[in-house]
Enzyme design. Structure first.
Site, mmCIF file in Angstrom:
data_model
loop_
_atom_site.group_PDB
_atom_site.id
_atom_site.type_symbol
_atom_site.label_atom_id
_atom_site.label_comp_id
_atom_site.label_asym_id
_atom_site.label_seq_id
_atom_site.Cartn_x
_atom_site.Cartn_y
_atom_site.Cartn_z
ATOM 1 N N GLY A 17 -10.294 -2.478 5.773
ATOM 2 C CA GLY A 17 -10.890 -1.299 5.144
ATOM 3 C C GLY A 17 -11.640 -0.359 6.069
ATOM 4 N N ASN A 19 -10.415 2.286 7.647
ATOM 5 C CA ASN A 19 -10.055 3.676 7.300
ATOM 6 C C ASN A 19 -10.692 4.086 5.980
ATOM 7 O OD1 ASN A 19 -8.153 5.124 9.210
ATOM 8 N ND2 ASN A 19 -7.298 3.047 9.169
ATOM 9 N N ARG A 70 7.264 -6.279 -9.133
ATOM 10 C CA ARG A 70 6.639 -5.131 -8.473
ATOM 11 C C ARG A 70 6.335 -3.990 -9.459
ATOM 12 N NH1 ARG A 70 6.326 -4.824 -3.133
ATOM 13 N NH2 ARG A 70 7.865 -6.411 -2.654
ATOM 14 N N HIS A 114 -0.541 5.845 9.101
ATOM 15 C CA HIS A 114 0.321 4.889 9.791
ATOM 16 C C HIS A 114 -0.088 4.848 11.269
ATOM 17 C CE1 HIS A 114 3.844 2.533 10.688
ATOM 18 N NE2 HIS A 114 4.105 3.351 11.690
HETATM 19 C C1 GRF Z 1 -4.538 0.808 10.026
HETATM 20 O O1 GRF Z 1 -4.132 0.662 11.335
HETATM 21 C C2 GRF Z 1 -3.656 1.779 9.281
HETATM 22 O O2 GRF Z 1 -3.140 2.769 10.095
HETATM 23 C C3 GRF Z 1 -2.543 0.889 8.780
HETATM 24 O O3 GRF Z 1 -3.144 -0.328 8.464
HETATM 25 C C4 GRF Z 1 -4.349 -0.475 9.222
HETATM 26 C C5 GRF Z 1 -5.439 -0.684 8.222
HETATM 27 O O4 GRF Z 1 -6.672 -0.921 8.841
HETATM 28 N N1 GRF Z 1 -1.849 1.503 7.672
HETATM 29 P P1 GRF Z 1 -7.998 -0.775 7.998
HETATM 30 O O5 GRF Z 1 -7.856 -1.706 6.809
HETATM 31 O O6 GRF Z 1 -8.108 0.660 7.572
HETATM 32 O O7 GRF Z 1 -9.107 -1.182 8.916
#
Ligand code: GRF
Length: 224
Positions: A17, A19, A70, A114
Site C-alpha cells: 500500500g 502507492n 471472478r 505499473h
Molecule cells: C507497485 O510497484 C505498483 O507499481 C504495482 O504494484 C506495486 C504495489 O506496491 N502495481 P504498493 O502496494 O503500492 O507499495
C-alpha cells in the site's frame, strides 16, 4: 466563491500500500481535487489497510475465496465501490485480474500504476526483466484500465536511470520513489478533466506537455 466538490476516489490494494499511502498523503491537502473515500483489499493481511485506518479512511476486505468465481468477486467489489459512492477507482498493487464486465463499468474512471515504462515489461517481475534486458532507462506508468492487462492508454510516465550495479531491489526502490510522485499527479489530471479516455486513447487538454507535465524524468538531467 464556492469550491467544486472533490471527486470521490476509492483505492483497490492487495498488499503493502505504499502507492495508496502516496495518494492519501496528496489528498490530505484540501486543495487536492480528490478525496480518498475508501480502501478495498482482496486480502485481509494487506499492510496498506492499517495505513488507511491510521488516516481514518474506511476500509473493506472482500476476500476472493468467499465468492464463487471472478465475476461474483468483481460484483462484490463493485457493490462496495457503489456503497462508497466512488467516482474514480485507483488500482494500487491490486493483484487480481479483473473481468471485462467490471472494467467496462469503470471505463475511463479506473486507473492503474505499473512499475515499468509500458508497453515494455507488462506483467510481473518488471525490475528483474529490465535488468536482464540491459535497458538503461526504466520507470513506471499510470494508465487507464482496459480489459487486457497493462494495456490501457497511457496517462503519465516517470523514468529513472538503470545503474550498472543495480539489483532488483535497488532499481525497484528507485522506481517506487517516482511512482509515489507520479500517481498523485496523474490522478490530479484525471479528476481535473485534463485527461480522459476516448476511442481507446488518452486525450489531453490544458496540459503543458513541453514543461513535462506528464513525464517525470528523474534525476532531472535533461538540459538543452
Ligand atoms: C507497485 O510497484 C505498483 O507499481 C504495482 O504494484 C506495486 C504495489 O506496491 N502495481 P504498493 O502496494 O503500492 O507499495
Amino acid at each position: 466563491m464556492t469550491r467544486r466538490a472533490r471527486k470521490r476516489v476509492a483505492i483497490l490494494i492487495s498488499g503493502r500500500g505504499s502507492n495508496m499511502a502516496a495518494l492519501v498523503a496528496a489528498a490530505i491537502d484540501p486543495a487536492f481535487p480528490a478525496e480518498i473515500v475508501g480502501v478495498i483489499s482482496n486480502r485481509a493481511d494487506a499492510r496498506g489497510l492499517e495505513i488507511a485506518e491510521t488516516h481514518s479512511i474506511p476500509t473493506r476486505v472482500v476476500p476472493s475465496r468467499e465468492y464463487d468465481g471472478r465475476a461474483a468477486h468483481d460484483a462484490a467489489i463493485h457493490e462496495a465501490l457503489t456503497e462508497l459512492k466512488a467516482e474514480i477507482v485507483c488500482l494500487a498493487g491490486y493483484m487480481r485480474l479483473l473481468t471485462p464486465e467490471f472494467v467496462q463499468k469503470w471505463k475511463g474512471r479506473m486507473i492503474n500504476i505499473h512499475p515499468a515504462l509500458l508497453p515494455s515489461f507488462r506483467g510481473l517481475d518488471t525490475h528483474a526483466r529490465a535488468l536482464a534486458n540491459g535497458v538503461r532507462v526504466h520507470g513506471c506508468t499510470v494508465h487507464f484500465v482496459t480489459p487486457e492487462m497493462d494495456e490501457g492508454p497511457i496517462i503519465a510516465q516517470a523514468a529513472v536511470p538503470v545503474l550498472s550495479n543495480d539489483t532488483e531491489e535497488t532499481l525497484g526502490a528507485r522506481v517506487l520513489k517516482v511512482e509515489h510522485r507520479l500517481y498523485p499527479l496523474a490522478l490530479r489530471y484525471l479528476v481535473e478533466g485534463k485527461v480522459r479516455m476516448s476511442g481507446g486513447a488518452a486525450v489531453f487538454s490544458g496540459v503543458d506537455e513541453e514543461r513535462g507535465d506528464l513525464a517525470i524524468v528523474s534525476p532531472g538531467q535533461c538540459r538543452d
